[in-house]
Write a protein that holds these residues in place. Structure first.
Motif, PDB file in Angstrom:
ATOM      1  N   MET A   1       0.794  -1.302   0.093  1.00 14.33           N
ATOM      2  CA  MET A   1      -0.011   0.079   0.142  1.00 14.33           C
ATOM      3  C   MET A   1       0.774   1.235   0.081  1.00 14.33           C
ATOM      4  N   VAL A   2       2.092   1.322   0.675  1.00 11.24           N
ATOM      5  CA  VAL A   2       2.747   2.498   0.835  1.00 11.24           C
ATOM      6  C   VAL A   2       3.475   2.621  -0.566  1.00 11.24           C
ATOM      7  N   ARG A  12       3.305  10.184 -13.407  1.00 13.00           N
ATOM      8  CA  ARG A  12       3.017  11.479 -14.221  1.00 13.00           C
ATOM      9  C   ARG A  12       1.714  11.392 -14.989  1.00 13.00           C
ATOM     10  N   LYS A  13       1.088  10.261 -15.157  1.00 13.36           N
ATOM     11  CA  LYS A  13      -0.084   9.987 -16.135  1.00 13.36           C
ATOM     12  C   LYS A  13      -1.206   9.765 -14.872  1.00 13.36           C
ATOM     13  N   ALA A  14      -2.463  10.426 -15.316  1.00 12.36           N
ATOM     14  CA  ALA A  14      -3.622  10.145 -14.487  1.00 12.36           C
ATOM     15  C   ALA A  14      -4.129   8.793 -14.347  1.00 12.36           C
ATOM     16  N   VAL A  15      -3.962   8.118 -15.410  1.00 11.79           N
ATOM     17  CA  VAL A  15      -4.356   6.533 -15.564  1.00 11.79           C
ATOM     18  C   VAL A  15      -3.597   6.064 -14.666  1.00 11.79           C
ATOM     19  N   HIS A  16      -2.236   6.123 -14.577  1.00 15.42           N
ATOM     20  CA  HIS A  16      -1.233   5.298 -13.713  1.00 15.42           C
ATOM     21  C   HIS A  16      -1.671   5.679 -12.283  1.00 15.42           C
ATOM     22  N   ALA A  17      -2.081   6.836 -11.935  1.00 20.01           N
ATOM     23  CA  ALA A  17      -2.272   7.420 -10.574  1.00 20.01           C
ATOM     24  C   ALA A  17      -3.537   6.649 -10.063  1.00 20.01           C
ATOM     25  N   ALA A  18      -4.750   6.549 -11.040  1.00 20.42           N
ATOM     26  CA  ALA A  18      -5.771   5.953 -10.689  1.00 20.42           C
ATOM     27  C   ALA A  18      -5.597   4.308 -10.443  1.00 20.42           C
ATOM     28  N   PHE A  23      -4.869  -0.233  -6.301  1.00 20.01           N
ATOM     29  CA  PHE A  23      -4.098  -1.187  -5.246  1.00 20.01           C
ATOM     30  C   PHE A  23      -4.261  -0.798  -3.881  1.00 20.01           C
ATOM     31  N   VAL A  24      -4.312   0.774  -3.475  1.00 21.95           N
ATOM     32  CA  VAL A  24      -4.325   1.188  -2.296  1.00 21.95           C
ATOM     33  C   VAL A  24      -5.711   0.490  -1.696  1.00 21.95           C
ATOM     34  N   TYR A  48     -15.875   0.805  -4.130  1.00 19.89           N
ATOM     35  CA  TYR A  48     -15.051   1.811  -4.130  1.00 19.89           C
ATOM     36  C   TYR A  48     -13.973   1.262  -5.497  1.00 19.89           C
ATOM     37  N   THR A  49     -13.340   0.266  -5.275  1.00 16.76           N
ATOM     38  CA  THR A  49     -12.422  -0.251  -6.390  1.00 16.76           C
ATOM     39  C   THR A  49     -13.290  -0.702  -7.591  1.00 16.76           C
ATOM     40  N   GLY A  50     -14.481  -1.362  -7.498  1.00 16.93           N
ATOM     41  CA  GLY A  50     -15.179  -1.966  -8.799  1.00 16.93           C
ATOM     42  C   GLY A  50     -15.856  -1.020  -9.347  1.00 16.93           C
TER      43      GLY A  50
END
Length: 285
Positions: A1-2, A12-18, A23-24, A48-50
């Motif tokens: 999670m960390v 750097r990309k919003a999709v990668h951040a999402a 994962f968190v 939340y995840t789904g």
């Protein structure tokens, strides 16, 4: 999670951040289940995840996010203010973690006496029913806002069929074709997509092969295809005259394929047991 949280900060990309947020959330669901709260763990994954994160990714892919927007400062110095506030938050969280104690859980047996989902339903839909309704309204509003943001206003007049036809005719001097592109060549022993079609003059048309295959170098010429077909025809001829490609045994030719002289059975000669016959002039049929 960390690690996923750090990826959320430095992606750097919003999709990668999402994806890092997903994962968190899955890690939080595992922690809930480990703390004897299975209902919260399932809700964390399903809702939340789904649902929420999938909706977030859906909106990102439809609306699009430009990475250059995050580098533009509308107010001078706001980045340094954000860094100082972030450092202050880190100091506060470290202080809370250092002074936190984790005594044994008390009251879980009473709370889960009627099973955990039933107890939570009584609390959420009894004591906090107004908060639940507000959250539901906010989620519906967010979904509608995502649909509204996907609507793009047309900046120009939509071209009609007449305008498109005139543009095609005007582009003829630049090498554009007025008719649709020809289909690739169709041959019996190969894929038609990688072989160019032939024009009325017999010349191959390179633009009939898909552009992706041409870029990859997977286009085959009609000459190479014809050479392969001639090789296959030659192999078939060898089979017919009795030489198999996979074995050395002779295969008898079909009746009527080999001519014989009068008075001899099919497949024999006038003077022996061969598969060819001689005529009166000594020629071999």
């Amino acid at each position: 999670m960390v690690l996923a949280a750090l990826g959320l900060l430095f992606a750097r990309k919003a999709v990668h951040a999402a994806v890092c947020v997903m994962f968190v959330m899955v890690g939080l669901a595992i922690l809930y289940v480990a703390q004897e709260a299975p209902f919260l763990g399932v809700v964390q994954v399903v809702v939340y995840t789904g649902a929420v994160m999938m909706l977030f990714l859906f909106v990102l892919m439809l609306v699009g996010v430009d990475a250059a927007d995050s580098l533009t400062e509308t107010i001078k110095g706001q980045r340094w203010v954000g860094v100082l506030l972030g450092l202050g938050l880190v100091v506060v969280l470290l202080g809370v973690i250092a002074q936190a104690t984790f005594p044994p859980a008390v009251g879980l047996a009473e709370a889960n006496a009627v099973t955990n989902p039933v107890a939570l339903a009584r609390v959420l839909l009894g004591d906090y029913v107004l908060a639940m309704e507000v959250v539901g309204v906010l989620l519906v509003t967010a979904a509608l806002a995502g649909l509204v943001l996907t609507h793009r206003r047309r900046l120009s007049v939509r071209p009609t069929q007449r305008v498109l036809a005139a543009a095609r005719v005007a582009a003829l001097p630049q090498g554009r074709t007025l008719t649709p592109l020809p289909a690739p060549g169709v041959y019996a022993q190969n894929n038609a997509m990688d072989t160019p079609a032939l024009g009325p003059d017999g010349e191959p048309l390179p633009h009939s092969v898909p552009r992706v295959l041409r870029i990859r170098g997977q286009e085959r010429s009609a000459t190479a295809v014809l050479a392969e077909e001639e090789t296959l025809v030659a192999r078939d001829d060898l089979r017919l005259i009795g030489v198999g490609p996979t074995s050395g045994e002779a295969v008898p030719a079909p009746v009527g394929l080999v001519e014989t002289t009068s008075g001899a059975s099919p497949g024999s000669t006038t003077g022996g047991t061969g598969t060819t016959g001689e005529d009166e002039d000594g020629g071999v049929r």
